[in-house]
Motif scaffolding. Structure first.
Motif, PDB file in Angstrom:
ATOM      1  N   ALA A  32       0.838  -1.201   0.000  1.00  0.00           N
ATOM      2  CA  ALA A  32       0.000   0.000   0.000  1.00  0.00           C
ATOM      3  C   ALA A  32       0.866   1.241   0.000  1.00  0.00           C
ATOM      4  O   ALA A  32       2.036   1.211   0.380  1.00  0.00           O
ATOM      5  N   CYS A  33       0.260   2.343  -0.445  1.00  0.00           N
ATOM      6  CA  CYS A  33       0.922   3.647  -0.369  1.00  0.00           C
ATOM      7  C   CYS A  33       0.864   4.161   1.067  1.00  0.00           C
ATOM      8  O   CYS A  33      -0.122   3.971   1.746  1.00  0.00           O
ATOM      9  N   TRP A  34       1.907   4.832   1.472  1.00  0.00           N
ATOM     10  CA  TRP A  34       1.952   5.435   2.807  1.00  0.00           C
ATOM     11  C   TRP A  34       1.759   6.933   2.614  1.00  0.00           C
ATOM     12  O   TRP A  34       2.700   7.691   2.488  1.00  0.00           O
ATOM     13  N   ASP A  35       0.499   7.352   2.578  1.00  0.00           N
ATOM     14  CA  ASP A  35       0.183   8.729   2.211  1.00  0.00           C
ATOM     15  C   ASP A  35      -0.244   9.555   3.412  1.00  0.00           C
ATOM     16  O   ASP A  35      -0.235   9.091   4.541  1.00  0.00           O
ATOM     17  N   GLY A  36      -0.606  10.817   3.165  1.00  0.00           N
ATOM     18  CA  GLY A  36      -1.158  11.664   4.199  1.00  0.00           C
ATOM     19  C   GLY A  36      -0.158  12.351   5.093  1.00  0.00           C
ATOM     20  O   GLY A  36      -0.535  13.000   6.066  1.00  0.00           O
ATOM     21  N   ASN A  43      10.475  14.528   4.874  1.00  0.00           N
ATOM     22  CA  ASN A  43      11.881  14.399   4.473  1.00  0.00           C
ATOM     23  C   ASN A  43      12.415  13.007   4.767  1.00  0.00           C
ATOM     24  O   ASN A  43      13.250  12.477   4.018  1.00  0.00           O
ATOM     25  N   PHE A  44      11.940  12.398   5.846  1.00  0.00           N
ATOM     26  CA  PHE A  44      12.319  11.014   6.124  1.00  0.00           C
ATOM     27  C   PHE A  44      11.790  10.092   5.026  1.00  0.00           C
ATOM     28  O   PHE A  44      12.491   9.178   4.573  1.00  0.00           O
ATOM     29  N   LEU A  45      10.546  10.313   4.593  1.00  0.00           N
ATOM     30  CA  LEU A  45      10.003   9.526   3.490  1.00  0.00           C
ATOM     31  C   LEU A  45      10.888   9.652   2.253  1.00  0.00           C
ATOM     32  O   LEU A  45      11.171   8.667   1.569  1.00  0.00           O
ATOM     33  N   ARG A  46      11.298  10.867   1.962  1.00  0.00           N
ATOM     34  CA  ARG A  46      12.104  11.112   0.771  1.00  0.00           C
ATOM     35  C   ARG A  46      13.499  10.502   0.873  1.00  0.00           C
ATOM     36  O   ARG A  46      14.158  10.280  -0.143  1.00  0.00           O
ATOM     37  N   ALA A  47      13.940  10.230   2.095  1.00  0.00           N
ATOM     38  CA  ALA A  47      15.259   9.616   2.296  1.00  0.00           C
ATOM     39  C   ALA A  47      15.224   8.098   2.198  1.00  0.00           C
ATOM     40  O   ALA A  47      16.270   7.454   2.091  1.00  0.00           O
ATOM     41  N   MET A  48      14.037   7.509   2.223  1.00  0.00           N
ATOM     42  CA  MET A  48      13.927   6.043   2.211  1.00  0.00           C
ATOM     43  C   MET A  48      14.363   5.462   0.876  1.00  0.00           C
ATOM     44  O   MET A  48      14.111   6.034  -0.179  1.00  0.00           O
ATOM     45  N   LYS A  49      15.013   4.307   0.944  1.00  0.00           N
ATOM     46  CA  LYS A  49      15.492   3.599  -0.246  1.00  0.00           C
ATOM     47  C   LYS A  49      14.849   2.225  -0.335  1.00  0.00           C
ATOM     48  O   LYS A  49      14.391   1.664   0.660  1.00  0.00           O
ATOM     49  N   LEU A  50      14.848   1.686  -1.531  1.00  0.00           N
ATOM     50  CA  LEU A  50      14.245   0.376  -1.767  1.00  0.00           C
ATOM     51  C   LEU A  50      14.810  -0.690  -0.839  1.00  0.00           C
ATOM     52  O   LEU A  50      16.015  -0.728  -0.580  1.00  0.00           O
ATOM     53  N   GLU A  51      13.914  -1.528  -0.367  1.00  0.00           N
ATOM     54  CA  GLU A  51      14.233  -2.696   0.460  1.00  0.00           C
ATOM     55  C   GLU A  51      14.598  -2.342   1.900  1.00  0.00           C
ATOM     56  O   GLU A  51      14.854  -3.237   2.706  1.00  0.00           O
ATOM     57  N   LYS A  70       8.686   1.083  -3.059  1.00  0.00           N
ATOM     58  CA  LYS A  70       8.705   2.172  -4.039  1.00  0.00           C
ATOM     59  C   LYS A  70       9.135   3.437  -3.328  1.00  0.00           C
ATOM     60  O   LYS A  70       8.574   3.786  -2.288  1.00  0.00           O
ATOM     61  N   GLU A  71      10.153   4.095  -3.862  1.00  0.00           N
ATOM     62  CA  GLU A  71      10.678   5.293  -3.220  1.00  0.00           C
ATOM     63  C   GLU A  71       9.715   6.467  -3.406  1.00  0.00           C
ATOM     64  O   GLU A  71       8.736   6.391  -4.146  1.00  0.00           O
ATOM     65  N   ALA A  72      10.025   7.564  -2.730  1.00  0.00           N
ATOM     66  CA  ALA A  72       9.110   8.705  -2.627  1.00  0.00           C
ATOM     67  C   ALA A  72       8.647   9.239  -3.977  1.00  0.00           C
ATOM     68  O   ALA A  72       9.436   9.381  -4.914  1.00  0.00           O
ATOM     69  N   TYR A  73       7.350   9.515  -4.043  1.00  0.00           N
ATOM     70  CA  TYR A  73       6.730  10.122  -5.217  1.00  0.00           C
ATOM     71  C   TYR A  73       5.542  10.953  -4.721  1.00  0.00           C
ATOM     72  O   TYR A  73       5.162  10.846  -3.548  1.00  0.00           O
ATOM     73  N   PRO A  74       4.954  11.815  -5.555  1.00  0.00           N
ATOM     74  CA  PRO A  74       3.925  12.730  -5.056  1.00  0.00           C
ATOM     75  C   PRO A  74       2.734  12.008  -4.424  1.00  0.00           C
ATOM     76  O   PRO A  74       2.220  11.035  -4.958  1.00  0.00           O
ATOM     77  N   ASP A  75       2.311  12.521  -3.291  1.00  0.00           N
ATOM     78  CA  ASP A  75       1.171  11.988  -2.553  1.00  0.00           C
ATOM     79  C   ASP A  75      -0.110  12.517  -3.196  1.00  0.00           C
ATOM     80  O   ASP A  75      -0.363  13.725  -3.194  1.00  0.00           O
ATOM     81  N   SER A  98       5.023  13.969  -0.216  1.00  0.00           N
ATOM     82  CA  SER A  98       5.442  12.718  -0.857  1.00  0.00           C
ATOM     83  C   SER A  98       4.924  11.517  -0.079  1.00  0.00           C
ATOM     84  O   SER A  98       4.521  11.624   1.080  1.00  0.00           O
ATOM     85  N   MET A  99       4.951  10.358  -0.737  1.00  0.00           N
ATOM     86  CA  MET A  99       4.616   9.096  -0.082  1.00  0.00           C
ATOM     87  C   MET A  99       5.515   8.002  -0.654  1.00  0.00           C
ATOM     88  O   MET A  99       6.181   8.197  -1.669  1.00  0.00           O
TER      89      MET A  99
END
Length: 226
Positions: free
Chosen positions: A89-93, A101-109, A132-137, A160-161
């Protein structure tokens, strides 16, 4: 395609108050997703040079009990994630800049603890990974969503999510109370949880973990609750 329910994970929050940035149930919105908004486990390409991450391990909070926010139920527990197609699932909101910024720092796996918050018994219930790395929420543009942000523009989105996928349940529930006991002891003894963000930055619903913190918490699975 109907949007799967998600746990809104982002704005600042404590365990006694609702996470204003938690994922809401958006599956009932009835709106089709654009290709860019599709909550799929597709893997975006990670930078080849890797870059320096804030963390390789995370703790992500969500509410497992129903709570209406602007008429939308923001409930999303680990069982809801398990019930999603491909358990993804997407982690939105997220509506807190540091959490974003933490979301945007996350990497695959990279791995994250799924933490049940704002409920009778808060604590860590399972493991998931970033697929899936950060993309627009998408919720920032949806006027019917409680996390709609009229100041965010599609050509320059603020929020981002990421997509997460269920890995496994914890072998046993690791409660907030148990973690707090270790944190207080470790502040004196210099143990792994002495600076854990769950207690030093407790209102954030997305928090980085050191490898030492992550490994110690995993080790608690094999021990009786303290």
């Amino acid at each position: 395609m109907a949007r799967p329910r998600k746990r809104q994970a982002g704005a600042a929050s404590s365990d006694k108050k609702g996470l204003s940035g938690k994922r809401s149930k958006t599956s009932n919105s009835g709106k089709a997703l654009t290709k860019e908004e599709n909550c799929s486990p597709q893997k975006t390409s990670a930078p080849k040079n890797g870059g320096k991450n804030v963390s390789k391990y995370w703790l992500m909070k969500s509410e497992p009990e129903s709570r209406l926010e602007k008429g939308v139920d923001v409930k999303f527990g680990i069982d809801d994630l398990k019930a999603e197609p491909k358990q993804t699932a997407c982690w939105d909101g997220v509506r807190n800049y540091q959490a974003r910024n933490f979301l945007r720092a996350m990497k695959l796996e990279e791995e994250a603890f799924f933490y049940h918050s704002n409920c009778k018994e808060p604590g860590i219930v399972g493991l998931m990974k970033i697929v899936k790395e950060a993309y627009p929420d998408h919720t920032q543009f949806d006027k019917n969503n409680p996390h709609y942000d009229p100041s965010s523009k599609e050509d320059n989105p603020k929020w981002s999510m990421v997509d997460v996928q269920f890995v496994r349940m914890m072998k046993r529930f690791i409660s907030l109370a148990e973690l707090k006991t270790y944190h207080q002891t470790h502040k004196t003894t210099g143990g792994p949880l002495k600076n854990m963000a769950l207690f030093t930055r407790q209102r954030l619903s997305i928090q980085p973990l050191t490898q030492e913190e992550f490994d110690f918490i995993l080790s608690l699975e094999e021990k009786e609750p303290s």
